[in-house]
Design a protein around this motif. Structure first.
Motif, PDB file in Angstrom:
ATOM      1  N   LEU A  18      25.305   2.712  27.960  1.00  0.00           N
ATOM      2  CA  LEU A  18      26.141   1.819  27.156  1.00  0.00           C
ATOM      3  C   LEU A  18      26.316   0.502  27.902  1.00  0.00           C
ATOM      4  N   PHE A  19      26.015  -0.610  27.217  1.00  0.00           N
ATOM      5  CA  PHE A  19      26.084  -1.911  27.876  1.00  0.00           C
ATOM      6  C   PHE A  19      27.268  -2.759  27.426  1.00  0.00           C
ATOM      7  N   SER A  20      27.662  -2.657  26.168  1.00  0.00           N
ATOM      8  CA  SER A  20      28.732  -3.519  25.675  1.00  0.00           C
ATOM      9  C   SER A  20      29.514  -2.794  24.595  1.00  0.00           C
ATOM     10  N   ILE A  21      30.814  -3.138  24.489  1.00  0.00           N
ATOM     11  CA  ILE A  21      31.660  -2.600  23.418  1.00  0.00           C
ATOM     12  C   ILE A  21      32.537  -3.721  22.887  1.00  0.00           C
ATOM     13  N   THR A  22      32.954  -3.582  21.643  1.00  0.00           N
ATOM     14  CA  THR A  22      33.917  -4.521  21.077  1.00  0.00           C
ATOM     15  C   THR A  22      34.594  -3.861  19.886  1.00  0.00           C
ATOM     16  N   TRP A  23      35.802  -4.326  19.594  1.00  0.00           N
ATOM     17  CA  TRP A  23      36.558  -3.793  18.462  1.00  0.00           C
ATOM     18  C   TRP A  23      36.448  -4.734  17.275  1.00  0.00           C
ATOM     19  N   LEU A  24      36.418  -4.151  16.095  1.00  0.00           N
ATOM     20  CA  LEU A  24      36.539  -4.895  14.853  1.00  0.00           C
ATOM     21  C   LEU A  24      37.412  -4.055  13.931  1.00  0.00           C
ATOM     22  N   GLY A  25      38.661  -4.491  13.754  1.00  0.00           N
ATOM     23  CA  GLY A  25      39.607  -3.655  13.031  1.00  0.00           C
ATOM     24  C   GLY A  25      39.867  -2.378  13.811  1.00  0.00           C
ATOM     25  N   MET A  44      44.646   9.144  16.669  1.00  0.00           N
ATOM     26  CA  MET A  44      44.749  10.374  17.441  1.00  0.00           C
ATOM     27  C   MET A  44      44.217  10.097  18.846  1.00  0.00           C
ATOM     28  N   LEU A  45      44.176  11.100  19.680  1.00  0.00           N
ATOM     29  CA  LEU A  45      43.561  10.960  20.988  1.00  0.00           C
ATOM     30  C   LEU A  45      42.079  10.643  20.832  1.00  0.00           C
ATOM     31  N   PRO A  46      41.494   9.878  21.748  1.00  0.00           N
ATOM     32  CA  PRO A  46      40.072   9.526  21.607  1.00  0.00           C
ATOM     33  C   PRO A  46      39.144  10.723  21.417  1.00  0.00           C
ATOM     34  N   VAL A  47      39.440  11.844  22.038  1.00  0.00           N
ATOM     35  CA  VAL A  47      38.574  13.012  21.858  1.00  0.00           C
ATOM     36  C   VAL A  47      38.678  13.583  20.445  1.00  0.00           C
ATOM     37  N   GLU A  48      39.699  13.162  19.683  1.00  0.00           N
ATOM     38  CA  GLU A  48      39.887  13.657  18.318  1.00  0.00           C
ATOM     39  C   GLU A  48      39.415  12.648  17.272  1.00  0.00           C
ATOM     40  N   TRP A  49      38.847  11.535  17.718  1.00  0.00           N
ATOM     41  CA  TRP A  49      38.299  10.576  16.762  1.00  0.00           C
ATOM     42  C   TRP A  49      37.104  11.186  16.037  1.00  0.00           C
ATOM     43  N   PRO A  50      36.800  10.721  14.824  1.00  0.00           N
ATOM     44  CA  PRO A  50      35.605  11.202  14.124  1.00  0.00           C
ATOM     45  C   PRO A  50      34.342  10.932  14.959  1.00  0.00           C
ATOM     46  N   PRO A  51      33.292  11.674  14.738  1.00  0.00           N
ATOM     47  CA  PRO A  51      32.057  11.471  15.501  1.00  0.00           C
ATOM     48  C   PRO A  51      31.519  10.050  15.334  1.00  0.00           C
ATOM     49  N   ALA A  52      30.799   9.597  16.335  1.00  0.00           N
ATOM     50  CA  ALA A  52      30.178   8.274  16.268  1.00  0.00           C
ATOM     51  C   ALA A  52      29.146   8.224  15.138  1.00  0.00           C
ATOM     52  N   GLU A  53      29.055   7.074  14.505  1.00  0.00           N
ATOM     53  CA  GLU A  53      28.106   6.878  13.406  1.00  0.00           C
ATOM     54  C   GLU A  53      27.045   5.862  13.800  1.00  0.00           C
ATOM     55  N   VAL A  54      25.843   6.093  13.334  1.00  0.00           N
ATOM     56  CA  VAL A  54      24.746   5.172  13.596  1.00  0.00           C
ATOM     57  C   VAL A  54      24.919   3.915  12.753  1.00  0.00           C
ATOM     58  N   VAL A  55      24.868   2.766  13.387  1.00  0.00           N
ATOM     59  CA  VAL A  55      24.841   1.484  12.677  1.00  0.00           C
ATOM     60  C   VAL A  55      23.419   0.979  12.596  1.00  0.00           C
ATOM     61  N   THR A  72      39.262 -12.179  13.123  1.00  0.00           N
ATOM     62  CA  THR A  72      39.878 -12.922  12.032  1.00  0.00           C
ATOM     63  C   THR A  72      38.940 -13.031  10.846  1.00  0.00           C
ATOM     64  N   ARG A  73      37.669 -13.271  11.136  1.00  0.00           N
ATOM     65  CA  ARG A  73      36.686 -13.458  10.061  1.00  0.00           C
ATOM     66  C   ARG A  73      35.857 -12.209   9.785  1.00  0.00           C
ATOM     67  N   GLY A  74      36.000 -11.200  10.633  1.00  0.00           N
ATOM     68  CA  GLY A  74      35.395  -9.912  10.333  1.00  0.00           C
ATOM     69  C   GLY A  74      33.920  -9.788  10.617  1.00  0.00           C
ATOM     70  N   TYR A  75      33.456 -10.328  11.738  1.00  0.00           N
ATOM     71  CA  TYR A  75      32.050 -10.152  12.093  1.00  0.00           C
ATOM     72  C   TYR A  75      31.894 -10.109  13.605  1.00  0.00           C
ATOM     73  N   ILE A  76      30.682  -9.736  14.031  1.00  0.00           N
ATOM     74  CA  ILE A  76      30.346  -9.654  15.448  1.00  0.00           C
ATOM     75  C   ILE A  76      29.021 -10.371  15.676  1.00  0.00           C
ATOM     76  N   VAL A  88      27.860  -8.228   9.950  1.00  0.00           N
ATOM     77  CA  VAL A  88      28.953  -8.265   8.983  1.00  0.00           C
ATOM     78  C   VAL A  88      28.912  -6.977   8.169  1.00  0.00           C
ATOM     79  N   GLY A  89      30.064  -6.349   8.004  1.00  0.00           N
ATOM     80  CA  GLY A  89      30.120  -5.171   7.161  1.00  0.00           C
ATOM     81  C   GLY A  89      29.495  -3.959   7.829  1.00  0.00           C
ATOM     82  N   SER A  90      28.477  -3.405   7.201  1.00  0.00           N
ATOM     83  CA  SER A  90      27.921  -2.144   7.679  1.00  0.00           C
ATOM     84  C   SER A  90      26.562  -2.281   8.353  1.00  0.00           C
ATOM     85  N   GLY A  91      26.032  -3.498   8.495  1.00  0.00           N
ATOM     86  CA  GLY A  91      24.713  -3.615   9.087  1.00  0.00           C
ATOM     87  C   GLY A  91      24.339  -5.031   9.449  1.00  0.00           C
ATOM     88  N   TYR A  92      23.184  -5.155  10.059  1.00  0.00           N
ATOM     89  CA  TYR A  92      22.675  -6.451  10.476  1.00  0.00           C
ATOM     90  C   TYR A  92      21.905  -7.123   9.341  1.00  0.00           C
TER      91      TYR A  92
END
Length: 210
Positions: A18-25, A44-55, A72-76, A88-92
């Motif tokens: 893993l090289f980078s992480i960021t939050w969006l919402g 919930m606790l991080p171990v109880e979060w839903p499984p990771a999803e492929v983007v 603020t504008r909702g993108y990475i 933006v949204g669910s994909g590149y």
């Protein structure tokens, strides 16, 4: 508050590096060299979060500062070897914002350079997205690649320029509110020695001062 290894940690999908992480919402986005995953925070606790999803299994980044969220504008913004993408949204998008520079300046980036040589900053007030990078065979940051998206983030709509910051090795870059003018400016530090901080004066002045 306190954290524990068994309740507050998890590994990247498949044990990938893993090289980078960021939050969006409430979504945590995780980036590897050629992949992007997300995981939702359900309070919930991080171990109880839903499984990771492929983007995406093609696009990611190998630089810790190669992904930058604008909550603020909702993108990475994501810097991958194939280009600079606005996620933006669910994909590149099909084409990166840097599509027209793909065979020229973007190809010149040394993606094998140390991890701190590439960094993304967004100058939202001036509608600029900036990538600090080491070009050609350089192993230190040498240039700023700049896109003006005033007329849209489509590769055909943006205006591009390459800034060669001569005589200094680029260190950190940041968007700073100047006390006197109350205008945002791009500030740059030296990466090779202590000393002055350089700043790009507020638009429309396009010079660099100390």
């Amino acid at each position: 508050q306190f954290i524990t290894a068994d309740q507050h940690s998890f590994t990247a999908p498949g044990g990938r590096m893993l090289f980078s992480i960021t939050w969006l919402g409430s979504q945590l986005f995780m980036f590897g060299t050629n992949w992007t995953y997300s995981r939702a925070d359900n309070n919930m606790l991080p171990v109880e979060w839903p499984p990771a999803e492929v983007v995406d299994e093609r696009i990611g980044t190998r630089f810790p500062k190669g992904a930058l969220a604008n909550p603020t504008r909702g993108y990475i913004w994501v810097a991958h070897e194939s280009g600079l993408y606005q996620f933006v949204g669910s994909g590149y998008p099909v084409l990166p914002i840097s599509w027209l520079q793909g065979a020229t300046d973007w190809r010149r980036i040394n993606f094998a350079a140390p991890a701190d040589t590439l960094e993304i900053k967004e100058f939202a007030e001036e509608r600029l997205v900036i990538v600090k990078a080491a070009l050609d065979r350089a192993t230190v940051a040498t240039h700023l690649l700049v896109w003006n998206y005033t007329h849209g983030t489509d590769a055909q709509a943006v205006r591009y320029s390459l800034w060669n910051i001569q005589d200094i090795q680029l260190g950190g870059i940041e968007i700073v509110l100047h006390n006197a003018s109350q205008k945002q400016e791009l500030w740059m530090s030296r990466g090779d020695a202590a000393g002055v901080v350089y700043r790009r004066k507020h638009y429309p002045v396009d010079t660099v001062a100390t």
